[in-house]
Write an enzyme that holds these catalytic residues in place. Structure first.
Site, PDB file in Angstrom:
ATOM      1  N   LYS A 190      42.967  12.743  50.931  1.00 28.40           N
ATOM      2  CA  LYS A 190      44.075  11.599  51.307  1.00 28.40           C
ATOM      3  C   LYS A 190      44.587  12.224  52.618  1.00 28.40           C
ATOM      4  CE  LYS A 190      48.099   9.423  51.562  1.00 28.40           C
ATOM      5  NZ  LYS A 190      49.486   9.685  51.278  1.00 28.40           N
ATOM      6  N   ASP A 223      44.827   5.720  49.667  1.00 30.21           N
ATOM      7  CA  ASP A 223      45.420   6.207  48.705  1.00 30.21           C
ATOM      8  C   ASP A 223      45.555   5.037  47.552  1.00 30.21           C
ATOM      9  OD1 ASP A 223      47.176   3.872  49.324  1.00 30.21           O
ATOM     10  OD2 ASP A 223      48.459   4.904  50.565  1.00 30.21           O
TER      11      ASP A 223
END
Length: 218
Positions: A121, A139
């Site tokens: 991420k 996310d």
DNA sequence: AACTCGGGGCA
DNA sequence: TGCCCAGAGTT
């Protein structure tokens, strides 16, 4: 599964709902962005912003982070969860930047992911926001919203969600898509109590319709 | 895939 | 109090 046109409608609607959705981690400085996103793991952005405000005044370069003791750095980020691990990772990361990248932040996902404390991420956020590299950061919010709306399948892995978004969202909107879906997910399509009755996307939302029907039966 | 790290925010 | 949060690393 939603088609490209429906997805565009979703993103436009999210923009109307949260016109200020700029992304608070949108630093112009790649090095600060790496640090900020690394720190943000499993804690709120408001808390990270509070900490980084002072942190970035004290530490400007990788050398700065290595010039103090580990304990001092840990104290400086103490109010953030996982601060011990994160402080260690920041020091490792800074050392690698100096050793292998001439003190600069690498541009690509693959290189970023090799840095300590930088996973999928964070690498995606930095690559796409700081360097405009082809990447979409997925996310928990982006994943949940994508699955509920039907942009991707329920059983998709994070990688598959990522791939689907990259196919179905125009390249020039990848970065902004990230922020819109996060705001939508955080303040409206929440993990616990999504506000389906007042959702402008209810008509095309797979999960929303299911939830409304279920609520009606009770 | 499941577990651990972890302080702060919120109900 | 108890539960969750803009994840990453290890097993």
């Amino acid at each position: 599964m939603l088609n490209k046109k429906q997805i565009r409608y979703c993103l436009d609607t999210m923009k109307k709902m949260f016109p200020e959705a700029k992304g608070e981690l949108n630093h112009s400085n790649p090095f600060e962005l790496v640090i900020a996103v690394l720190l943000s793991a499993q804690c709120t952005d408001a808390l990270v912003n509070r900490v980084t405000e002072d942190l970035f005044k004290k530490y400007k370069t990788p050398e700065d982070y290595l010039s103090v003791s580990l304990e001092e750095l840990q104290q400086d980020i103490r109010s953030i969860g996982l601060y011990r691990t994160k402080a260690k990772n920041i020091r490792k990361l800074c050392q690698v930047l100096l050793d292998d990248y001439n003190g600069e932040v690498p541009r690509t996902k693959a290189e970023l992911m090799k840095l300590a404390g930088v996973g999928r991420k964070t690498a995606n956020v930095v690559a796409s926001i700081a360097f405009n590299e082809p990447a979409i950061a997925v996310d928990t919010h982006v994943e949940r919203v994508s699955k509920r709306l039907g942009i991707c399948r329920w059983k998709d892995s994070v990688t598959e969600v990522e791939e689907t978004l990259m196919i179905k969202v125009p390249r020039e909107e990848w970065s902004e898509t990230h922020h819109r879906m996060i705001f939508f997910g955080r303040y409206h399509c929440k993990a616990r109590n999504p506000n389906c009755p007042e959702c402008p996307l209810l008509d095309l939302c797979r999960e929303g319709k299911k939830r409304m029907k279920r609520a009606e039966e009770n």
